[in-house]
Design a protein around this motif. Sequence first.
Motif, PDB file in Angstrom:
ATOM      1  N   GLU A   1       0.825  -1.190   0.000  1.00 20.70           N
ATOM      2  CA  GLU A   1       0.000   0.000   0.000  1.00 20.70           C
ATOM      3  C   GLU A   1       0.867   1.251   0.000  1.00 20.70           C
ATOM      4  O   GLU A   1       1.872   1.320   0.685  1.00 20.70           O
ATOM      5  N   ARG A   2       0.446   2.229  -0.774  1.00 23.66           N
ATOM      6  CA  ARG A   2       1.208   3.465  -0.892  1.00 23.66           C
ATOM      7  C   ARG A   2       0.433   4.617  -0.263  1.00 23.66           C
ATOM      8  O   ARG A   2      -0.767   4.727  -0.417  1.00 23.66           O
ATOM      9  N   ASN A   3       1.156   5.502   0.400  1.00 24.26           N
ATOM     10  CA  ASN A   3       0.553   6.585   1.144  1.00 24.26           C
ATOM     11  C   ASN A   3       0.413   7.821   0.262  1.00 24.26           C
ATOM     12  O   ASN A   3       1.388   8.324  -0.293  1.00 24.26           O
ATOM     13  N   ARG A   4      -0.820   8.338   0.107  1.00 26.53           N
ATOM     14  CA  ARG A   4      -1.074   9.471  -0.792  1.00 26.53           C
ATOM     15  C   ARG A   4      -0.433  10.751  -0.284  1.00 26.53           C
ATOM     16  O   ARG A   4      -0.040  11.607  -1.066  1.00 26.53           O
ATOM     17  N   ARG A   5      -0.344  10.893   1.019  1.00 27.66           N
ATOM     18  CA  ARG A   5       0.277  12.103   1.568  1.00 27.66           C
ATOM     19  C   ARG A   5       1.762  12.133   1.221  1.00 27.66           C
ATOM     20  O   ARG A   5       2.320  13.181   0.882  1.00 27.66           O
ATOM     21  N   ALA A   6       2.406  10.989   1.276  1.00 25.86           N
ATOM     22  CA  ALA A   6       3.819  10.906   0.909  1.00 25.86           C
ATOM     23  C   ALA A   6       4.001  11.260  -0.565  1.00 25.86           C
ATOM     24  O   ALA A   6       4.955  11.960  -0.944  1.00 25.86           O
ATOM     25  N   ARG A   7       3.086  10.787  -1.404  1.00 26.57           N
ATOM     26  CA  ARG A   7       3.134  11.106  -2.838  1.00 26.57           C
ATOM     27  C   ARG A   7       3.067  12.614  -3.054  1.00 26.57           C
ATOM     28  O   ARG A   7       3.832  13.185  -3.842  1.00 26.57           O
ATOM     29  N   LYS A   8       2.156  13.260  -2.348  1.00 35.12           N
ATOM     30  CA  LYS A   8       1.968  14.698  -2.508  1.00 35.12           C
ATOM     31  C   LYS A   8       3.210  15.470  -2.070  1.00 35.12           C
ATOM     32  O   LYS A   8       3.641  16.421  -2.735  1.00 35.12           O
ATOM     33  N   ILE A   9       3.818  15.070  -0.955  1.00 40.00           N
ATOM     34  CA  ILE A   9       5.027  15.742  -0.473  1.00 40.00           C
ATOM     35  C   ILE A   9       6.163  15.571  -1.472  1.00 40.00           C
ATOM     36  O   ILE A   9       6.907  16.520  -1.762  1.00 40.00           O
ATOM     37  N   CYS A  10       6.297  14.355  -2.007  1.00 34.42           N
ATOM     38  CA  CYS A  10       7.327  14.088  -3.005  1.00 34.42           C
ATOM     39  C   CYS A  10       7.150  14.998  -4.214  1.00 34.42           C
ATOM     40  O   CYS A  10       8.114  15.620  -4.688  1.00 34.42           O
ATOM     41  N   MET A  11       5.924  15.128  -4.702  1.00 35.43           N
ATOM     42  CA  MET A  11       5.677  15.948  -5.886  1.00 35.43           C
ATOM     43  C   MET A  11       5.834  17.436  -5.591  1.00 35.43           C
ATOM     44  O   MET A  11       6.271  18.199  -6.458  1.00 35.43           O
ATOM     45  N   ASN A  12       5.481  17.844  -4.388  1.00 35.16           N
ATOM     46  CA  ASN A  12       5.688  19.246  -4.028  1.00 35.16           C
ATOM     47  C   ASN A  12       7.172  19.603  -4.049  1.00 35.16           C
ATOM     48  O   ASN A  12       7.548  20.733  -4.370  1.00 35.16           O
ATOM     49  N   HIS A  13       8.015  18.635  -3.722  1.00 39.64           N
ATOM     50  CA  HIS A  13       9.467  18.881  -3.674  1.00 39.64           C
ATOM     51  C   HIS A  13      10.116  18.749  -5.051  1.00 39.64           C
ATOM     52  O   HIS A  13      10.889  19.626  -5.459  1.00 39.64           O
ATOM     53  N   TYR A  14       9.800  17.669  -5.777  1.00 39.87           N
ATOM     54  CA  TYR A  14      10.477  17.384  -7.041  1.00 39.87           C
ATOM     55  C   TYR A  14       9.680  17.824  -8.269  1.00 39.87           C
ATOM     56  O   TYR A  14      10.217  17.825  -9.381  1.00 39.87           O
ATOM     57  N   GLY A  15       8.407  18.156  -8.077  1.00 45.74           N
ATOM     58  CA  GLY A  15       7.561  18.461  -9.211  1.00 45.74           C
ATOM     59  C   GLY A  15       6.944  17.203  -9.786  1.00 45.74           C
ATOM     60  O   GLY A  15       7.093  16.108  -9.239  1.00 45.74           O
ATOM     61  N   SER A  16       6.256  17.333 -10.931  1.00 44.21           N
ATOM     62  CA  SER A  16       5.587  16.182 -11.529  1.00 44.21           C
ATOM     63  C   SER A  16       6.230  15.742 -12.834  1.00 44.21           C
ATOM     64  O   SER A  16       5.689  14.915 -13.549  1.00 44.21           O
ATOM     65  N   LYS A  17       7.404  16.285 -13.159  1.00 41.00           N
ATOM     66  CA  LYS A  17       8.158  15.817 -14.316  1.00 41.00           C
ATOM     67  C   LYS A  17       8.950  14.571 -13.933  1.00 41.00           C
ATOM     68  O   LYS A  17       9.352  14.405 -12.784  1.00 41.00           O
ATOM     69  N   CYS A  18       9.174  13.713 -14.916  1.00 40.02           N
ATOM     70  CA  CYS A  18       9.996  12.527 -14.682  1.00 40.02           C
ATOM     71  C   CYS A  18      11.431  12.953 -14.393  1.00 40.02           C
ATOM     72  O   CYS A  18      12.033  13.713 -15.168  1.00 40.02           O
ATOM     73  N   VAL A  19      11.990  12.491 -13.279  1.00 37.60           N
ATOM     74  CA  VAL A  19      13.352  12.868 -12.916  1.00 37.60           C
ATOM     75  C   VAL A  19      14.390  12.152 -13.777  1.00 37.60           C
ATOM     76  O   VAL A  19      15.567  12.505 -13.750  1.00 37.60           O
ATOM     77  N   VAL A  20      13.952  11.166 -14.548  1.00 36.96           N
ATOM     78  CA  VAL A  20      14.879  10.450 -15.427  1.00 36.96           C
ATOM     79  C   VAL A  20      14.959  11.134 -16.791  1.00 36.96           C
ATOM     80  O   VAL A  20      16.026  11.554 -17.231  1.00 36.96           O
ATOM     81  N   CYS A  21      13.809  11.260 -17.468  1.00 37.44           N
ATOM     82  CA  CYS A  21      13.819  11.777 -18.844  1.00 37.44           C
ATOM     83  C   CYS A  21      13.246  13.186 -18.982  1.00 37.44           C
ATOM     84  O   CYS A  21      13.339  13.797 -20.050  1.00 37.44           O
ATOM     85  N   GLY A  22      12.610  13.690 -17.918  1.00 38.68           N
ATOM     86  CA  GLY A  22      12.059  15.037 -17.964  1.00 38.68           C
ATOM     87  C   GLY A  22      10.675  15.142 -18.574  1.00 38.68           C
ATOM     88  O   GLY A  22      10.152  16.250 -18.759  1.00 38.68           O
TER      89      GLY A  22
END
Length: 243
Positions: A154-175
């Motif tokens: 199971e994956r935590n939606r709050r963790a997902r949101k924090i991750c995206m707030n920090h890194y954005g929603s672009k792929c960190v591999v290919c952009g």
Amino acid sequence: MFYNEPLEISTAVWIKMLQDKEVTTENDLKILKLVYESKNHEIRASEIASRLNIPHHGPINLQISRFSKRVIHNTGVQPPLRKDGKPRWWHVPFLGYEKSGRFPWIMRPELVIACEEIFGQNDTEFVYSVEVSREDVSSLTEGTVRQVFVNHYERNRRARKICMNHYGSKCVVCGFDFEKTYGPIGKDKIHIHHLVPLSEIQKEYEVDPIRDLRPVCPNCHFIIHSKREPFTIEEVRRMMLGK
């Protein structure tokens, strides 16, 4: 045809609009809540009418039209327009498309997040096939196993949101950027990759969304997990550069 025109209303403004009783009535909230709680936040006006015991979808269309006019009046934003220059009022809160004579509405991503603040999280958010969501606002614990046909973590939606707030929603591999490529329907559509696979942890653990997670597109995510010991992000980047 898919109606996907952008609208300059942020999540913060949507929250303000939803909290303003002169803009959003109780009847508006009932309709918006039904859309929000539907799978992929998608539903037809006729389905809303049926769930509210209204014999025809006409009053639902009218209610949304009035709600949209109040939103536009209070924000001053340019609404999406038809070819004849008239506003397409339903397109203020929703994206949409026509199929077999039916016209489903899809709630705009910014409004989805606003509704999450107003109504609370729900279990109907779109989840990629490699992910299983769990409502858990009290902690960032991840990794709980549950039996479906195979064990899913199971994956935590709050963790997902924090991750995206920090890194954005672009792929960190290919952009790759879904929103830039596909417009509003692509907003925040991205996989979240665990640097240490949950299947290797075999237990519940406290995830650090910035240290442990990265946004990656489905293509890169597929390549990362194309061997038993996943490739690192750096390794996949080097593949793309031919090194």
